[in-house]
Design a protein around this motif. Structure first.
Motif, PDB file in Angstrom:
ATOM      1  N   ALA A 168     -13.469   4.603   0.812  1.00 59.42           N
ATOM      2  CA  ALA A 168     -13.918   3.436   0.048  1.00 59.42           C
ATOM      3  C   ALA A 168     -12.988   3.167  -1.133  1.00 59.42           C
ATOM      4  CB  ALA A 168     -15.351   3.642  -0.431  1.00 59.42           C
ATOM      5  N   ASP A 169     -12.526   4.247  -1.792  1.00 57.70           N
ATOM      6  CA  ASP A 169     -11.609   4.068  -2.920  1.00 57.70           C
ATOM      7  C   ASP A 169     -10.291   3.453  -2.459  1.00 57.70           C
ATOM      8  OD1 ASP A 169     -13.554   5.203  -4.502  1.00 57.70           O
ATOM      9  OD2 ASP A 169     -12.632   7.206  -4.497  1.00 57.70           O
ATOM     10  N   ALA A 170      -9.752   3.963  -1.334  1.00 59.89           N
ATOM     11  CA  ALA A 170      -8.477   3.436  -0.810  1.00 59.89           C
ATOM     12  C   ALA A 170      -8.623   1.976  -0.396  1.00 59.89           C
ATOM     13  CB  ALA A 170      -8.008   4.283   0.375  1.00 59.89           C
TER      14      ALA A 170
ATOM     15  N   LEU B  23      -7.896  -3.884  -1.231  1.00 60.39           N
ATOM     16  CA  LEU B  23      -8.433  -5.215  -1.521  1.00 60.39           C
ATOM     17  C   LEU B  23      -7.819  -5.802  -2.789  1.00 60.39           C
ATOM     18  CD1 LEU B  23     -12.240  -5.017  -0.653  1.00 60.39           C
ATOM     19  CD2 LEU B  23     -10.554  -6.592   0.310  1.00 60.39           C
ATOM     20  N   LYS B  24      -7.621  -4.966  -3.803  1.00 56.62           N
ATOM     21  CA  LYS B  24      -7.001  -5.456  -5.041  1.00 56.62           C
ATOM     22  C   LYS B  24      -5.586  -5.947  -4.768  1.00 56.62           C
ATOM     23  CE  LYS B  24      -9.648  -2.379  -8.103  1.00 56.62           C
ATOM     24  NZ  LYS B  24      -9.580  -1.178  -8.976  1.00 56.62           N
ATOM     25  N   LEU B  25      -4.834  -5.177  -3.971  1.00 53.39           N
ATOM     26  CA  LEU B  25      -3.470  -5.596  -3.632  1.00 53.39           C
ATOM     27  C   LEU B  25      -3.486  -6.894  -2.834  1.00 53.39           C
ATOM     28  CD1 LEU B  25      -1.789  -2.193  -2.679  1.00 53.39           C
ATOM     29  CD2 LEU B  25      -1.349  -3.602  -4.687  1.00 53.39           C
ATOM     30  N   TRP B  26      -4.435  -6.979  -1.900  1.00 54.73           N
ATOM     31  CA  TRP B  26      -4.537  -8.212  -1.111  1.00 54.73           C
ATOM     32  C   TRP B  26      -4.824  -9.407  -2.014  1.00 54.73           C
ATOM     33  CZ3 TRP B  26      -9.008 -11.266  -0.616  1.00 54.73           C
ATOM     34  CH2 TRP B  26      -8.856 -12.366   0.234  1.00 54.73           C
ATOM     35  N   SER B  27      -5.698  -9.233  -2.993  1.00 51.75           N
ATOM     36  CA  SER B  27      -6.018 -10.317  -3.916  1.00 51.75           C
ATOM     37  C   SER B  27      -4.782 -10.754  -4.698  1.00 51.75           C
ATOM     38  CB  SER B  27      -7.118  -9.890  -4.898  1.00 51.75           C
ATOM     39  OG  SER B  27      -8.315  -9.596  -4.221  1.00 51.75           O
TER      40      SER B  27
ATOM     41  N   CYS C 216       0.835  -1.213   0.000  1.00 49.42           N
ATOM     42  CA  CYS C 216       0.000   0.000   0.000  1.00 49.42           C
ATOM     43  C   CYS C 216       0.862   1.253   0.000  1.00 49.42           C
ATOM     44  CB  CYS C 216      -0.938  -0.001   1.213  1.00 49.42           C
ATOM     45  SG  CYS C 216      -2.305  -1.175   1.096  1.00 49.42           S
ATOM     46  N   LEU C 217       1.976   1.236   0.737  1.00 48.09           N
ATOM     47  CA  LEU C 217       2.873   2.383   0.767  1.00 48.09           C
ATOM     48  C   LEU C 217       3.555   2.569  -0.594  1.00 48.09           C
ATOM     49  CD1 LEU C 217       4.546   2.022   4.289  1.00 48.09           C
ATOM     50  CD2 LEU C 217       2.898   3.742   3.566  1.00 48.09           C
TER      51      LEU C 217
ATOM     52  N   ALA D 170      -8.796   4.006   6.703  1.00 46.90           N
ATOM     53  CA  ALA D 170      -8.250   3.155   5.641  1.00 46.90           C
ATOM     54  C   ALA D 170      -7.250   2.143   6.188  1.00 46.90           C
ATOM     55  CB  ALA D 170      -7.592   4.028   4.572  1.00 46.90           C
ATOM     56  N   VAL D 171      -6.373   2.571   7.101  1.00 50.07           N
ATOM     57  CA  VAL D 171      -5.375   1.615   7.622  1.00 50.07           C
ATOM     58  C   VAL D 171      -6.003   0.633   8.606  1.00 50.07           C
ATOM     59  CG1 VAL D 171      -3.533   3.306   7.316  1.00 50.07           C
ATOM     60  CG2 VAL D 171      -4.561   3.015   9.578  1.00 50.07           C
ATOM     61  N   SER D 172      -7.168   0.973   9.162  1.00 50.06           N
ATOM     62  CA  SER D 172      -7.792   0.073  10.142  1.00 50.06           C
ATOM     63  C   SER D 172      -8.144  -1.278   9.543  1.00 50.06           C
ATOM     64  CB  SER D 172      -9.051   0.720  10.734  1.00 50.06           C
ATOM     65  OG  SER D 172     -10.140   0.674   9.823  1.00 50.06           O
ATOM     66  N   VAL D 173      -8.387  -1.319   8.218  1.00 50.16           N
ATOM     67  CA  VAL D 173      -8.848  -2.577   7.619  1.00 50.16           C
ATOM     68  C   VAL D 173      -7.744  -3.626   7.589  1.00 50.16           C
ATOM     69  CG1 VAL D 173     -10.533  -1.341   6.225  1.00 50.16           C
ATOM     70  CG2 VAL D 173      -8.340  -1.987   5.201  1.00 50.16           C
ATOM     71  N   VAL D 174      -6.468  -3.229   7.682  1.00 54.44           N
ATOM     72  CA  VAL D 174      -5.381  -4.210   7.708  1.00 54.44           C
ATOM     73  C   VAL D 174      -4.986  -4.563   9.136  1.00 54.44           C
ATOM     74  CG1 VAL D 174      -4.493  -3.446   5.489  1.00 54.44           C
ATOM     75  CG2 VAL D 174      -3.550  -2.464   7.570  1.00 54.44           C
TER      76      VAL D 174
END
Length: 937
Positions: free
Chosen positions: A827-829, A834-838, A786-787, A803-807
């Motif tokens: 929501a965009d972030a 999520l795309k990166l996680w996938s 993400c960074l 945004a960072v709370s979701v990780v």
């Protein structure tokens, strides 16, 4: 009285001992009590220069050995400048400055140990580093959490200079599946010059653990004591009667349950089976027998009358702990005197001054204080940390007499009691309800009996028909449990290892871990178990053989039928849920529906349809009994049907009792006779499934074995064989994957990190890798990605916190729905995250690695609202947890973790200047109100 000769001999022995172990004799003079044999043996080993592993029961006093290591370090570090000692052939040699680090698994233990050592050695000699607190970090003695020491080792911190001793308190935490690997990282990476003092609960494989310590740390003495300084008596409470679990100590050694207890519990079970004491059910029918155990207020009252308070009553549920206090208050229990109540109020008021008054009301402060003043309290992770700390202080001081706690207290700070009560022997482990292990039972009951206060401790198990006294006897008689490593390499660990020692030496280091040590040793045992299982499978097959025909073929039909039935049931549930979701999405304000079942069954009017956004619809409704809240598809066994429409005032306030009363009366007055819901025809696919099921059942009935009179007996043996075959196959896979397994995992991680640019092709660490090496969170690689991709750039402070709370956040249970997110940039972030996680998950799956946990949205709204400055009441209400509002303790814990990750971003070389500045602003926005205390502590 001893003779003069005996006294002279004893004096000679003491003098010889003092000459051989001068530091220990000096240390013992200030203790105020005589050292136990195991304490003296361990301390003597330390003074001889050996590392030591001490395994002893809770409350036995093993921390004395750790404190002796502190004493040894300070002996080489004078508090005031000493006169230099001239060397034999050179200039004066300054005194050696030696340090001792005292590590603990949790911050609360670190804080407690810090205060203990400051009281003994003075504030100038002792420091504290826990992530939250940094006090005098350059002191010769520093108390810290194990993670802090791990991070210092990887960073090559200058604070490590002069380190001579490391005390690892509660080292059995290395079995913890979430954090245990940190202990092994520290043990492996500590310089060879450091003497390790390992303090553990009694484990059955202490020698195995010590053998490993010898291989990685050098000489290590093993000191094991199973003696409890305060004897522990085991009891069972059956209804109103209290029984000793064992007749005497000899019976306890043989696991022989008290015969009177066995007779009485068998009689209770027999009466229940015969239906005695059945009560009339709804409609005048007869309900089945139901055991009614003693009420919680009655248990506390019983303990009070028998002089067994203070007591800890373990209830494996947060809600159960809170309910227990309320039940005791409702019963009028009061366990304190007027003077005690005044002292309790003084302590409480002094500890909550930093919390705003409006937040105290939201936190249930007055109800909590009422319980405390009566000597009653709950203790669990959902409580505000400062509330828990107050409970701990008051309990240790004897002002709170009964604490209802979850099992987390057993792993927490020093909080012994005269008596421990276990309400059940089953707990929820996050995935399923499981029986307590002997180790967990020992850990929980080990709290009973305060050294120097109680002559004996008492453990009480509350009996129910599902509780076999012989099972309790087995738990109570098993004093030890095996220590199993939970160590596995992570991305952060990999780049730090490669950066500090190189790829090949790092691989060798992993192979020297306790996890690999145990894996290699266990292969022989596993192979033998496979062989034994194979022989048993053959025996089961012989028992299942049928003279009528091929029973394997017949049993396969039964298995296929069971599988088909489960598949149909799952499909039906999916279809019903989809229909329920669609029906809820169509609702509008004012629609009157019927909630078909559950606590909210009856008519309800829709106040807010809450459609759109992420997840399933959760409309806000008001029921005819005046309850207002959100319902979900899971509340509807049939799709919600609109039965009528009524007008809802435009600015209706569902929090107003008067407004709820008036509208609920209108709903109740509709006078509908309809039941709502429709009968739905089965889908074509379901009908096809039923047809296939019918075919299988026909084949089953026509099979020759179906007519066998011993069919069910054969089936039982066949089922046993099937289960054992499945278990044996798992064992075979474990055997094949054991040897070198950690090194193989490390190789795969290195390959993934190289492919993504964190390690170079020649085995070096890139700039991105150095950034990853400073990220300390479970989703370390996802944060680093993400960074690098700038996912969080351009967000406001509150948006960044969300945004960072979701990780960081992880819900306590699997939710049936996905929580919503603030619209726009957050929501965009999160979509990009999520795309990166996938991408990462796909990479991990391809390489056979454990998947990074999926981001969890459940904390985004609470932390977003909090960082924007909204009130605590609104923030907690936005948690949308399964059980209602988010508990204050959960909110504080997760908010602190978000703040910790924000701090890492603020200090990260991989983040943009703008993002680092925003992260610092976000930290300031988070650390206010109830969190300000922890930010400034």
């Amino acid at each position: 009285m001893s003779s003069p000769a005996e006294r002279y001999a004893a004096a000679r022995r003491r003098a010889a001992q003092a000459a051989q172990f001068p530091a220990l004799e000096e240390f013992a003079l200030d203790l105020g009590f005589d050292l136990d044999d195991f304490q003296r043996e361990a301390c003597e080993s330390l003074e001889r220069g050996s590392g030591v592993l001490v395994c002893a029961p809770t409350g036995a006093g093993k921390t004395v050995v750790g404190e002796f290591a502190v004493h040894l370090a300070l002996r080489g570090t004078p508090a005031t400048p000493a006169t230099p000692t001239p060397a034999a052939d050179g200039p004066p040699t300054p005194p050696v400055r030696r340090k001792c680090f005292y590590t603990t698994p949790i911050k609360a233990l670190s804080n407690q140990k810090y205060h203990d050592l400051v009281q003994r050695y003075g504030a100038a000699q002792v420091g504290l580093l826990t992530g939250d607190n940094a006090i005098n970090g350059d002191a010769p003695v520093v108390v810290m959490t194990t993670e802090v020491l791990r991070n210092m080792l990887y960073a090559g911190s200058a604070t490590l200079a002069g380190l001579a001793y490391v005390v690892m308190d509660e080292v059995h935490y290395l079995a913890d599946r979430f954090r245990g690997g940190v202990w092994e990282e520290v043990i492996i990476h500590l310089p060879s010059s450091v003497t390790l003092v390992s303090l553990s609960a009694t484990v059955s494989n202490a020698e195995e653990f010590a053998d490993w310590l010898v291989t990685v740390r050098g000489e290590t003495a093993v000191v094991v004591s199973e003696h409890r300084p305060v004897p522990l008596w085991q009891h069972m409470l059956v209804g109103r009667r209290m029984f000793d679990l064992f007749h005497d100590a000899d019976a306890a050694r043989k696991h022989d349950v008290h015969p009177e207890l066995l007779r009485y519990t068998r009689e209770q079970v027999r009466r229940l089976e015969l239906g005695e004491g059945r009560s009339a059910g709804p409609g005048g029918g007869r309900r089945g027998p139901r055991w009614r155990g003693p009420l919680r207020p009655d248990i506390v009252d019983r303990l009070d009358r028998e002089g067994l308070l203070p007591a800890i009553l373990f209830i494996f549920s947060r809600a159960g702990c809170a309910a227990a206090v309320q039940q005791c208050l409702a019963a009028g229990l009061r366990l304190t005197s007027a003077d005690e109540r005044a002292e309790i109020r003084r302590v409480v008021e002094s500890r909550v001054t930093a919390i705003p008054g409006e937040d105290l009301t939201v936190l249930g402060y007055w109800e909590w204080l009422d319980g405390l003043e009566r000597g009653l309290a709950a203790h669990h992770a959902g409580m505000l940390p400062v509330f828990k700390e107050v409970v701990e202080e008051l309990f240790v001081r004897g002002l709170v007499k009964a604490v209802f706690a979850t099992e987390t207290l057993a792993l927490g700070i020093n909080m012994p009691a005269r008596c421990v009560v276990l309400e059940r022997l089953v707990k929820f482990n996050g995935e399923a309800h499981v029986d307590l292990t002997p180790g967990e039972y020992t850990q929980l009951t080990g709290r009973a009996g305060r050294r120097g206060i109680d002559v004996e401790g008492h453990a009480v198990v509350v009996w129910s028909p599902e509780t076999d006294p012989r099972q309790v006897a087995g738990l109570a008689s098993t004093r030890t449990y095996p220590l199993r490593s939970s160590f596995r390499p992570s991305y952060n660990m990999a780049v730090n290892l490669v950066g500090s020692v190189g790829a090949e030496p790092a691989r060798a280091l992993l192979e020297s871990s306790f996890a690999q040590f145990q894996a290699d040793r266990s292969v022989v045992g596993l192979a033998r178990q496979v062989q034994r299982n194979t022989e048993t499978i053959d025996a089961y097959g012989a028992e299942a053989a049928c003279h009528q025909g091929d029973f394997d073929e017949y049993f396969a039909l039964r298995v296929a039928i069971a599988d088909r039935e489960r598949a149909i049931a799952r499909q039906g549930q999916t279809q019903r849920r989809a229909a329920a979701v669609a029906a809820l999405e169509r609702l509008r304000v004012g629609d009157v529906i019927r909630v078909p079942s559950g606590r909210r069954a009856g008519l309800a009017v829709v106040l807010d349809p809450a459609t759109g956004g992420f997840g399933e619809p959760r409309p806000l409704v008001l029921t005819q009994d005046r309850w207002a809240g959100r319902v979900s598809p899971g509340d509807f066994t049939t799709p919600a049907e609109v039965l009528a429409r009524i007008r809802v005032p435009k600015h209706f306030n569902h929090r107003s009792p008067a407004a709820r009363r008036d509208l609920a009366a209108e709903v109740s007055g509709i006078g509908l006779d309809r039941h709502g819901g429709r009968r739905g025809g089965r889908s074509r696919q379901a009908t096809g499934e039923d047809h296939r099921l019918s075919q299988l059942r026909t084949e089953l009935r026509r099979h020759p074995c179906h007519a066998c009179p011993e069919r069910e007996e054969h089936a039982r043996w066949a089922e046993r064989r099937r289960r054992l075959e499945r278990d044996t196959e798992e064992l075979r896979q474990r055997v094949s994957g054991r040897t070198g397994s950690l090194a193989r995992t490390f190789d795969r991680i290195v390959a993934l990190l190289t492919a993504r640019g964190y390690l170079s092709a020649d085995g070096g660490v890139t700039d991105a890798g150095r950034m990853l090496g400073r990220i300390w969170t479970e989703a370390d690689l996802l944060v680093a990605e993400c960074l690098r991709r700038g996912v969080w750039d351009g967000l406001s402070p509150s948006e960044l916190a969300a945004a960072v709370s979701v990780v960081v956040f992880e819900a306590r249970r699997d939710a049936d729905e996905r929580a919503s997110l603030p619209r726009g940039p957050v929501a965009d972030a999160v979509d990009e995250t999520l795309k990166l996680w996938s991408e990462i998950e796909a990479d991990e799956a391809q390489r056979g690695l454990t998947a990074t946990r999926e981001p969890d949205f459940g904390f985004a709204w609470p932390i977003y609202r909090w960082a924007r400055g909204e009130t605590l009441a609104k923030v907690l209400a936005s948690g949308h947890q399964i059980e209602g509002e988010m508990p204050a303790g959960d909110f504080v814990r997760w908010a602190r973790q978000v703040a910790d990750l924000l701090g890492q971003l603020a200090d990260s070389g991989g983040a943009s200047t703008e993002l680092r500045a925003t992260a610092r602003q976000a930290i300031a926005a988070v650390n206010r109100g109830v969190l300000a205390h922890y930010a400034s502590a």
